[in-house]
Scaffold this motif. Structure first.
Motif, short mmCIF file in Angstrom:
data_model
loop_
_atom_site.label_atom_id
_atom_site.label_comp_id
_atom_site.label_asym_id
_atom_site.label_seq_id
_atom_site.Cartn_x
_atom_site.Cartn_y
_atom_site.Cartn_z
N ALA A 101 0.88 -1.17 0.00
CA ALA A 101 0.00 0.00 0.00
C ALA A 101 0.91 1.21 0.00
CB ALA A 101 -0.91 0.00 1.22
N VAL A 102 0.49 2.24 -0.67
CA VAL A 102 1.29 3.47 -0.76
C VAL A 102 0.43 4.64 -0.31
CG1 VAL A 102 2.21 5.13 -2.42
CG2 VAL A 102 2.95 2.76 -2.50
N THR A 103 0.98 5.43 0.60
CA THR A 103 0.32 6.66 1.04
C THR A 103 0.99 7.84 0.37
OG1 THR A 103 -0.19 5.66 3.19
CG2 THR A 103 -0.33 8.05 3.02
N LEU A 104 0.21 8.63 -0.37
CA LEU A 104 0.74 9.82 -1.03
C LEU A 104 0.79 10.96 -0.04
CD1 LEU A 104 -1.20 9.63 -4.42
CD2 LEU A 104 0.95 8.51 -3.77
N ASP A 105 1.51 12.03 -0.39
CA ASP A 105 1.68 13.11 0.57
C ASP A 105 0.41 13.92 0.81
OD1 ASP A 105 1.65 14.41 -1.84
OD2 ASP A 105 3.52 15.50 -1.54
N ASP A 106 -0.64 13.70 -0.02
CA ASP A 106 -1.92 14.35 0.25
C ASP A 106 -2.86 13.45 1.05
OD1 ASP A 106 -2.73 12.44 -1.55
OD2 ASP A 106 -3.59 13.84 -3.01
N GLY A 107 -2.35 12.29 1.51
CA GLY A 107 -3.14 11.37 2.30
C GLY A 107 -3.83 10.28 1.52
N THR A 108 -3.84 10.37 0.19
CA THR A 108 -4.45 9.33 -0.63
C THR A 108 -3.69 8.02 -0.47
OG1 THR A 108 -5.13 10.97 -2.28
CG2 THR A 108 -5.07 8.68 -2.99
N VAL A 109 -4.44 6.92 -0.35
CA VAL A 109 -3.83 5.60 -0.23
C VAL A 109 -4.10 4.81 -1.51
CG1 VAL A 109 -3.80 3.42 1.03
CG2 VAL A 109 -4.06 5.58 2.28
N LEU A 110 -3.06 4.31 -2.12
CA LEU A 110 -3.17 3.45 -3.28
C LEU A 110 -2.88 2.02 -2.86
CD1 LEU A 110 -1.21 5.57 -5.93
CD2 LEU A 110 -3.68 5.57 -5.48
N ILE A 111 -3.66 1.08 -3.37
CA ILE A 111 -3.45 -0.33 -3.04
C ILE A 111 -3.34 -1.14 -4.33
CG2 ILE A 111 -4.64 -0.14 -0.83
CD1 ILE A 111 -7.08 -1.41 -2.09
N GLU A 112 -2.70 -2.29 -4.22
CA GLU A 112 -2.40 -3.19 -5.33
C GLU A 112 -1.26 -2.61 -6.18
OE1 GLU A 112 -3.44 -6.25 -5.71
OE2 GLU A 112 -4.86 -6.08 -4.04
N SER A 113 -0.26 -3.45 -6.41
CA SER A 113 0.94 -2.95 -7.08
C SER A 113 0.66 -2.43 -8.48
CB SER A 113 2.02 -4.04 -7.12
OG SER A 113 1.60 -5.16 -7.87
N SER A 114 -0.26 -3.05 -9.21
CA SER A 114 -0.52 -2.58 -10.58
C SER A 114 -1.09 -1.17 -10.59
CB SER A 114 -1.46 -3.54 -11.30
OG SER A 114 -2.68 -3.68 -10.58
N ALA A 115 -1.97 -0.87 -9.65
CA ALA A 115 -2.55 0.47 -9.56
C ALA A 115 -1.49 1.48 -9.12
CB ALA A 115 -3.72 0.48 -8.58
N ILE A 116 -0.64 1.08 -8.20
CA ILE A 116 0.43 1.97 -7.73
C ILE A 116 1.39 2.29 -8.88
CG2 ILE A 116 2.42 2.16 -6.18
CD1 ILE A 116 0.80 0.24 -4.27
N LEU A 117 1.76 1.26 -9.64
CA LEU A 117 2.70 1.46 -10.74
C LEU A 117 2.09 2.31 -11.85
CD1 LEU A 117 4.18 -2.13 -10.81
CD2 LEU A 117 5.24 -0.07 -9.87
N ASP A 118 0.80 2.15 -12.08
CA ASP A 118 0.12 2.98 -13.07
C ASP A 118 0.18 4.45 -12.66
OD1 ASP A 118 -1.77 3.14 -15.46
OD2 ASP A 118 -2.99 4.08 -13.92
N HIS A 119 0.01 4.69 -11.35
CA HIS A 119 0.10 6.07 -10.85
C HIS A 119 1.51 6.63 -11.06
CE1 HIS A 119 -0.26 9.58 -8.27
NE2 HIS A 119 0.82 9.18 -7.62
N LEU A 120 2.52 5.82 -10.81
CA LEU A 120 3.89 6.30 -10.98
C LEU A 120 4.17 6.65 -12.44
CD1 LEU A 120 5.93 3.87 -8.70
CD2 LEU A 120 4.88 6.07 -8.12
N ASP A 121 3.67 5.82 -13.36
CA ASP A 121 3.85 6.12 -14.78
C ASP A 121 3.15 7.43 -15.17
OD1 ASP A 121 5.44 3.98 -15.34
OD2 ASP A 121 3.87 2.74 -16.22
N GLU A 122 1.97 7.62 -14.63
CA GLU A 122 1.26 8.87 -14.90
C GLU A 122 2.04 10.06 -14.34
OE1 GLU A 122 -3.27 10.62 -14.40
OE2 GLU A 122 -2.42 9.41 -12.77
N LEU A 123 2.64 9.87 -13.18
CA LEU A 123 3.37 10.95 -12.51
C LEU A 123 4.58 11.40 -13.32
CD1 LEU A 123 3.33 12.57 -9.82
CD2 LEU A 123 4.87 10.82 -8.88
#
Length: 211
Positions: A54-76
């Protein structure tokens, strides 16, 4: 860049591929090395499913599941730096390779739990055998897709894709939980990738899960 907090131990290959991705992309992060076997209550406070990563972003949003987290990183980082190509045949190739490897790791967890978390007399052998067959078949398919026996990146590029990072975490994990399925010489292309390219990848050596 946003600072993120990664929850999960290096033994989890899904956590480890997130950490490697952050390291390769040069994104700042902190670790909370919590395991489901020993820190379930703390993990559930972040992820109701009680799973890592699970990943907590600095705005408090929590991302779960590695595929969703990695998709967010690519978007970033944007399409030029994304670890999964944004479109086309290369995107499909990377996603297929990731699916083979994450599927094999998922089935490995099921087989391992069946073997180790039940009394011996209650272990259901057909379930173990069926899941291990899926692990073996997934690895064989991924092995066949690797470009060469020299440990080259999947797309033949100068940098790894998400497919390569996922391959780098899959084999070390399987060596721990189901070593009889990954005996030396069985997957020479994957083995070459881990041995030759792994140490080049930021964070790979530091997150080695070997006991």
């Amino acid at each position: 860049m946003c600072l993120v907090i990664v929850i999960g131990r290096n033994l989890s290959p899904f956590t480890r591929r997130v950490v490697l991705s952050l390291s390769v992309l040069g994104l700042p992060f902190e670790r909370r090395e919590l395991g489901t076997a020993t820190h379930m209550d703390a993990i559930r406070r972040v992820n109701p499913l009680g799973r890592v990563p699970a990943v907590t972003l600095d705005d408090g949003t929590v991302l779960i599941e590695s595929s969703a987290i990695l998709d967010h990183l690519d978007e970033l980082v944007g399409p030029e730096r994304a670890l999964t190509p944004p479109s086309g045949a290369n995107r499909r190739r990377v996603l297929r390779h990731c699916a083979l490897l994450t599927g094999a790791m998922d089935k490995a967890v099921v087989a391992y739990y069946e073997r180790t978390r039940r009394p011996a007399e209650m272990v259901y052998a057909p379930a173990v055998e069926g899941n291990e067959r899926q692990v073996a078949d997934g690895l064989a398919a991924a092995e066949a897709e690797r470009p060469d026996a020299e440990g080259g990146w999947l797309l033949g590029s100068m940098r790894p894709t998400q497919a390569d990072l996922t391959a780098l975490v899959a084999l070390p994990f399987l060596r721990i939980v189901l070593p009889h399925l990954v005996e030396p010489g069985r997957h020479p292309r994957l083995e070459a990738l881990v041995a030759r390219r792994g140490p080049e990848v930021p964070g790979f050596v530091e997150t080695d899960p070997t006991p």
